[in-house]
Design an enzyme around this catalytic site. Structure first.
Site, PDB file in Angstrom:
ATOM      1  N   ASN A 103       0.807  -1.217   0.000  1.00  0.00           N
ATOM      2  CA  ASN A 103       0.000   0.000   0.000  1.00  0.00           C
ATOM      3  C   ASN A 103       0.842   1.270   0.000  1.00  0.00           C
ATOM      4  O   ASN A 103       0.405   2.298  -0.518  1.00  0.00           O
ATOM      5  CB  ASN A 103      -0.986  -0.025   1.160  1.00  0.00           C
ATOM      6  CG  ASN A 103      -2.212  -0.859   0.834  1.00  0.00           C
ATOM      7  OD1 ASN A 103      -2.945  -0.552  -0.092  1.00  0.00           O
ATOM      8  ND2 ASN A 103      -2.397  -1.947   1.553  1.00  0.00           N
ATOM      9  N   ASP A 157     -16.934   3.339  11.847  1.00  0.00           N
ATOM     10  CA  ASP A 157     -16.882   2.869  13.235  1.00  0.00           C
ATOM     11  C   ASP A 157     -17.808   3.701  14.122  1.00  0.00           C
ATOM     12  O   ASP A 157     -18.506   3.177  14.980  1.00  0.00           O
ATOM     13  CB  ASP A 157     -15.440   2.937  13.748  1.00  0.00           C
ATOM     14  CG  ASP A 157     -14.479   2.216  12.829  1.00  0.00           C
ATOM     15  OD1 ASP A 157     -14.668   1.018  12.606  1.00  0.00           O
ATOM     16  OD2 ASP A 157     -13.547   2.860  12.307  1.00  0.00           O
ATOM     17  N   HIS A 185      -8.240   2.728  12.626  1.00  0.00           N
ATOM     18  CA  HIS A 185      -9.364   1.961  12.065  1.00  0.00           C
ATOM     19  C   HIS A 185      -8.920   0.504  11.993  1.00  0.00           C
ATOM     20  O   HIS A 185      -8.544  -0.018  10.946  1.00  0.00           O
ATOM     21  CB  HIS A 185      -9.752   2.484  10.684  1.00  0.00           C
ATOM     22  CG  HIS A 185     -10.823   1.656  10.021  1.00  0.00           C
ATOM     23  ND1 HIS A 185     -12.085   1.510  10.563  1.00  0.00           N
ATOM     24  CD2 HIS A 185     -10.812   0.913   8.895  1.00  0.00           C
ATOM     25  CE1 HIS A 185     -12.792   0.714   9.778  1.00  0.00           C
ATOM     26  NE2 HIS A 185     -12.051   0.333   8.766  1.00  0.00           N
TER      27      HIS A 185
END
Length: 331
Positions: A103, A157, A185
């Site tokens: 990523n 969330d 997260h």
């Protein structure tokens, strides 16, 4: 004048749920014309063509243009807002450092593209996981754009936590306010109801007073929010898409129009915070957002020993992620 909005991972399932909501005015307003730019990788261009056809077939009055591309130079040019949904998913047997390294490559490139091509006022929400650290890398490679313009999605969330509390109390979701998501997260996040309120029996009470079950609030409530994504995958055999798309829309709409006195949770740069969180992280805090689209961390909240332990745990994970990601940057 049309607002130019980029959505990445545009051929994926989250984007499929998100695009219609954005294009019909749920996010940027019912009178705001939109130019949508859809970015995905070259092998997905065929699928993306079908998505473009569907958007055209919706005959949406606000949608003035749809551009589908795999070229970052085209995708990031003069954009006003970016929803970076696309990322490398974690595959079976993949170590966390391998996922971070994969990523880093994506968000290093997209950060550089933002820096080179986007408006300096662009507002960016990173959704692809690990969202907080991906946002940090994206920010690092876009030094000409203010750090405060980068965010990570923790609104999903917050929405999950708000819905759990409303369900427990038997009230409407909008009757529950100011539940907070702290940190990453991930499963180390801290869903905090200590400062939340609920409208019950004709009055407003603190959630702890209204629920009258501290054991549930300090244990099952927290773990159920932390593990909700995994529970959806187990049931659906696919990750959260509809709820993720709704949360992205909520996040960006509140950033665009402001929150007044409501608090919202967003992953933002931790520099200058008063809660003892290390600087140089993208960390979820309770925020208020002004009409000028500038956010401010809600200060002065009492942090108990119980909460402090939770904050330190999620901050520690984010420091580890940051260090692994920065090491991958130099590889």
């Amino acid at each position: 004048m049309a607002l130019k909005v980029l959505i990445t991972g545009a051929a994926g399932q989250i984007a499929y749920s998100l695009l219609y909501s954005v294009a019909k005015g749920d996010v940027f307003g019912k009178e705001q014309a939109l130019s949508l730019v859809l970015l995905d990788i070259p092998p997905m261009m065929g699928v993306l063509e079908g998505v473009v056809m569907e958007l055209q077939d919706c005959a949406l009055p606000l949608l003035t243009e749809v551009v589908a591309t795999s070229d970052e130079a085209v995708a990031f040019a003069d954009i006003d807002a970016a929803m970076l949904v696309g990322a490398m998913p974690r595959r079976e047997g993949m170590e966390r450092k391998d996922l971070l390294a994969a990523n880093v490559k994506i968000f290093k490139s997209q950060g550089a593209a933002l820096d080179k091509y986007a408006k300096k006022s662009v507002k960016v929400v990173i959704v692809g996981n690990p969202a907080n650290t991906n946002a940090l890398i994206c920010k690092k490679y876009a030094p000409s754009i203010p750090a405060s313009n980068f965010s990570a999605l923790t609104r999903l969330d917050q929405n999950r936590a708000q819905a759990q509390l409303a369900g427990k109390l038997g009230v409407a979701v909008e009757a529950v306010k100011n539940v907070v998501i702290w940190g990453n997260h991930s499963s180390t996040q801290y869903p905090d109801a200590k400062h939340a309120t609920a409208d019950v029996s004709g009055g407003t009470k603190g959630v702890y007073e209204a629920v009258q079950d501290d054991n549930w609030l300090n244990n099952e409530f927290i773990s159920s929010v932390q593990q909700r994504g995994a529970a959806v995958i187990k049931a659906r055999k696919l990750s959260s898409a509809m709820s993720a798309a709704k949360a992205i829309g909520d996040h960006m709409r509140d950033w665009w129009f402001g929150t007044q006195s409501r608090w919202v949770s967003m992953g933002v740069i931790s520099d200058g915070n008063t809660y003892g969180i290390p600087e140089g992280l993208i960390f979820s805090f309770p925020l208020t957002i002004g009409e000028d689209r500038s956010w401010k961390i809600v200060d002065g909240l009492d942090i108990s020993d119980f909460a402090r332990e939770k904050l330190e745990k999620t901050a520690k994970e984010l420091v580890e992620e940051r260090d692994m990601a920065l090491a991958a940057c130099s590889d």
